[in-house]
Design a protein around this motif. Structure first.
Motif, PDB file in Angstrom:
ATOM      1  N   THR A 121      -9.513 -12.888  43.874  1.00 30.63           N
ATOM      2  CA  THR A 121      -9.133 -13.588  45.106  1.00 30.63           C
ATOM      3  C   THR A 121      -7.795 -13.099  45.638  1.00 30.63           C
ATOM      4  N   GLU A 122      -6.836 -12.815  44.732  1.00 35.30           N
ATOM      5  CA  GLU A 122      -5.506 -12.363  45.164  1.00 35.30           C
ATOM      6  C   GLU A 122      -5.610 -11.054  45.947  1.00 35.30           C
ATOM      7  N   ILE A 123      -6.481 -10.175  45.502  1.00 29.19           N
ATOM      8  CA  ILE A 123      -6.652  -8.884  46.184  1.00 29.19           C
ATOM      9  C   ILE A 123      -7.312  -9.095  47.541  1.00 29.19           C
ATOM     10  N   VAL A 124      -8.332  -9.939  47.592  1.00 28.69           N
ATOM     11  CA  VAL A 124      -9.010 -10.235  48.865  1.00 28.69           C
ATOM     12  C   VAL A 124      -8.008 -10.811  49.858  1.00 28.69           C
ATOM     13  N   ASN A 125      -7.188 -11.756  49.422  1.00 33.58           N
ATOM     14  CA  ASN A 125      -6.195 -12.370  50.310  1.00 33.58           C
ATOM     15  C   ASN A 125      -5.187 -11.338  50.802  1.00 33.58           C
ATOM     16  N   THR A 126      -4.729 -10.458  49.916  1.00 32.94           N
ATOM     17  CA  THR A 126      -3.784  -9.409  50.307  1.00 32.94           C
ATOM     18  C   THR A 126      -4.422  -8.458  51.311  1.00 32.94           C
ATOM     19  N   LEU A 127      -5.646  -8.053  51.058  1.00 28.21           N
ATOM     20  CA  LEU A 127      -6.327  -7.140  51.978  1.00 28.21           C
ATOM     21  C   LEU A 127      -6.509  -7.771  53.360  1.00 28.21           C
ATOM     22  N   ASN A 128      -6.810  -9.056  53.395  1.00 25.91           N
ATOM     23  CA  ASN A 128      -7.003  -9.747  54.676  1.00 25.91           C
ATOM     24  C   ASN A 128      -5.736  -9.771  55.526  1.00 25.91           C
ATOM     25  N   GLU A 129      -4.576  -9.607  54.920  1.00 28.72           N
ATOM     26  CA  GLU A 129      -3.299  -9.639  55.642  1.00 28.72           C
ATOM     27  C   GLU A 129      -2.862  -8.259  56.151  1.00 28.72           C
ATOM     28  N   LEU A 130      -3.559  -7.196  55.769  1.00 23.64           N
ATOM     29  CA  LEU A 130      -3.126  -5.838  56.111  1.00 23.64           C
ATOM     30  C   LEU A 130      -3.670  -5.369  57.453  1.00 23.64           C
ATOM     31  N   SER A 131      -2.980  -4.369  58.001  1.00 25.07           N
ATOM     32  CA  SER A 131      -3.408  -3.770  59.273  1.00 25.07           C
ATOM     33  C   SER A 131      -4.582  -2.825  59.027  1.00 25.07           C
ATOM     34  N   PRO A 132      -5.315  -2.475  60.100  1.00 26.37           N
ATOM     35  CA  PRO A 132      -6.419  -1.523  59.940  1.00 26.37           C
ATOM     36  C   PRO A 132      -5.959  -0.178  59.357  1.00 26.37           C
ATOM     37  N   GLU A 133      -4.779   0.291  59.740  1.00 31.02           N
ATOM     38  CA  GLU A 133      -4.266   1.563  59.215  1.00 31.02           C
ATOM     39  C   GLU A 133      -4.003   1.471  57.704  1.00 31.02           C
ATOM     40  N   GLN A 134      -3.406   0.365  57.296  1.00 31.83           N
ATOM     41  CA  GLN A 134      -3.150   0.167  55.862  1.00 31.83           C
ATOM     42  C   GLN A 134      -4.466   0.084  55.089  1.00 31.83           C
ATOM     43  N   LEU A 135      -5.443  -0.606  55.659  1.00 27.86           N
ATOM     44  CA  LEU A 135      -6.742  -0.723  54.991  1.00 27.86           C
ATOM     45  C   LEU A 135      -7.425   0.635  54.876  1.00 27.86           C
ATOM     46  N   GLN A 136      -7.315   1.491  55.908  1.00 28.01           N
ATOM     47  CA  GLN A 136      -7.893   2.838  55.830  1.00 28.01           C
ATOM     48  C   GLN A 136      -7.211   3.639  54.725  1.00 28.01           C
ATOM     49  N   GLY A 137      -5.897   3.510  54.610  1.00 30.40           N
ATOM     50  CA  GLY A 137      -5.171   4.197  53.540  1.00 30.40           C
ATOM     51  C   GLY A 137      -5.599   3.718  52.163  1.00 30.40           C
ATOM     52  N   ILE A 138      -5.762   2.419  52.041  1.00 34.57           N
ATOM     53  CA  ILE A 138      -6.209   1.839  50.770  1.00 34.57           C
ATOM     54  C   ILE A 138      -7.625   2.322  50.443  1.00 34.57           C
ATOM     55  N   ALA A 139      -8.489   2.368  51.455  1.00 29.22           N
ATOM     56  CA  ALA A 139      -9.867   2.821  51.231  1.00 29.22           C
ATOM     57  C   ALA A 139      -9.882   4.266  50.733  1.00 29.22           C
ATOM     58  N   THR A 140      -9.082   5.120  51.367  1.00 32.48           N
ATOM     59  CA  THR A 140      -9.010   6.528  50.949  1.00 32.48           C
ATOM     60  C   THR A 140      -8.472   6.632  49.522  1.00 32.48           C
ATOM     61  N   TYR A 141      -7.398   5.900  49.253  1.00 30.96           N
ATOM     62  CA  TYR A 141      -6.806   5.919  47.911  1.00 30.96           C
ATOM     63  C   TYR A 141      -7.775   5.367  46.869  1.00 30.96           C
ATOM     64  N   ALA A 142      -8.442   4.253  47.170  1.00 30.34           N
ATOM     65  CA  ALA A 142      -9.364   3.628  46.212  1.00 30.34           C
ATOM     66  C   ALA A 142     -10.520   4.562  45.880  1.00 30.34           C
ATOM     67  N   GLU A 143     -11.040   5.266  46.881  1.00 32.47           N
ATOM     68  CA  GLU A 143     -12.136   6.198  46.638  1.00 32.47           C
ATOM     69  C   GLU A 143     -11.666   7.362  45.757  1.00 32.47           C
ATOM     70  N   ALA A 144     -10.490   7.911  46.063  1.00 30.20           N
ATOM     71  CA  ALA A 144      -9.954   9.014  45.250  1.00 30.20           C
ATOM     72  C   ALA A 144      -9.660   8.544  43.831  1.00 30.20           C
ATOM     73  N   LEU A 145      -9.121   7.350  43.687  1.00 31.49           N
ATOM     74  CA  LEU A 145      -8.818   6.804  42.354  1.00 31.49           C
ATOM     75  C   LEU A 145     -10.091   6.582  41.553  1.00 31.49           C
ATOM     76  N   ALA A 146     -11.128   6.065  42.199  1.00 32.04           N
ATOM     77  CA  ALA A 146     -12.409   5.851  41.511  1.00 32.04           C
ATOM     78  C   ALA A 146     -12.988   7.183  41.032  1.00 32.04           C
ATOM     79  N   GLU A 147     -12.941   8.206  41.872  1.00 33.13           N
ATOM     80  CA  GLU A 147     -13.435   9.534  41.474  1.00 33.13           C
ATOM     81  C   GLU A 147     -12.631  10.074  40.306  1.00 33.13           C
ATOM     82  N   HIS A 148     -11.309   9.900  40.350  1.00 37.82           N
ATOM     83  CA  HIS A 148     -10.443  10.372  39.264  1.00 37.82           C
ATOM     84  C   HIS A 148     -10.788   9.674  37.947  1.00 37.82           C
ATOM     85  N   LYS A 149     -10.942   8.363  37.981  1.00 40.28           N
ATOM     86  CA  LYS A 149     -11.252   7.614  36.759  1.00 40.28           C
ATOM     87  C   LYS A 149     -12.634   7.975  36.216  1.00 40.28           C
ATOM     88  N   GLU A 150     -13.588   8.187  37.110  1.00 39.72           N
ATOM     89  CA  GLU A 150     -14.921   8.605  36.663  1.00 39.72           C
ATOM     90  C   GLU A 150     -14.860   9.980  36.004  1.00 39.72           C
TER      91      GLU A 150
END
Length: 107
Positions: A14-43
């Protein structure tokens, strides 16, 4: 495209969902790019670790006990005029040994 906000994954805290809901579209796009790269790295890291574990199991001598690392070597120690094989390896600053068996007289 729906006018309704997306539903977050049920396993997302829930804490992550609440934080994401407060971010701008640009910040969310950056997070999406980072999250995808991080997931690929961990895999990739998980695949490499699994591959290394598989390779270690393939290279492991059959008579090597489970609690002795693959890097161990066989050493002969003489005790009271008797000779014995020991597995020996380094663990940090100390040298560890584990009894393997007696050296037969024909060796």
């Amino acid at each position: 495209m729906s006018y309704e906000p997306p539903t977050p994954p049920a396993n997302l805290p829930t804490e992550i969902v609440n934080t994401l809901n407060e971010l701008s579209p640009e910040q969310l796009q950056g997070i999406a790019t980072y999250a995808e790269a991080l997931a690929e790295h961990k895999e990739r890291e998980a695949r490499l670790e699994e591959s290394a574990d598989q390779k270690e199991m393939e290279e492991r001598p059959e008579d090597l006990p489970d609690d002795v690392p693959v890097k161990a070597t066989i050493t002969i120690k003489e005790i009271n005029d008797n000779r014995y094989y020991y597995w020996q390896w380094r663990d940090g600053d100390k040298i560890c040994s584990q009894y393997k068996g007696p050296v037969s007289s024909d060796e």
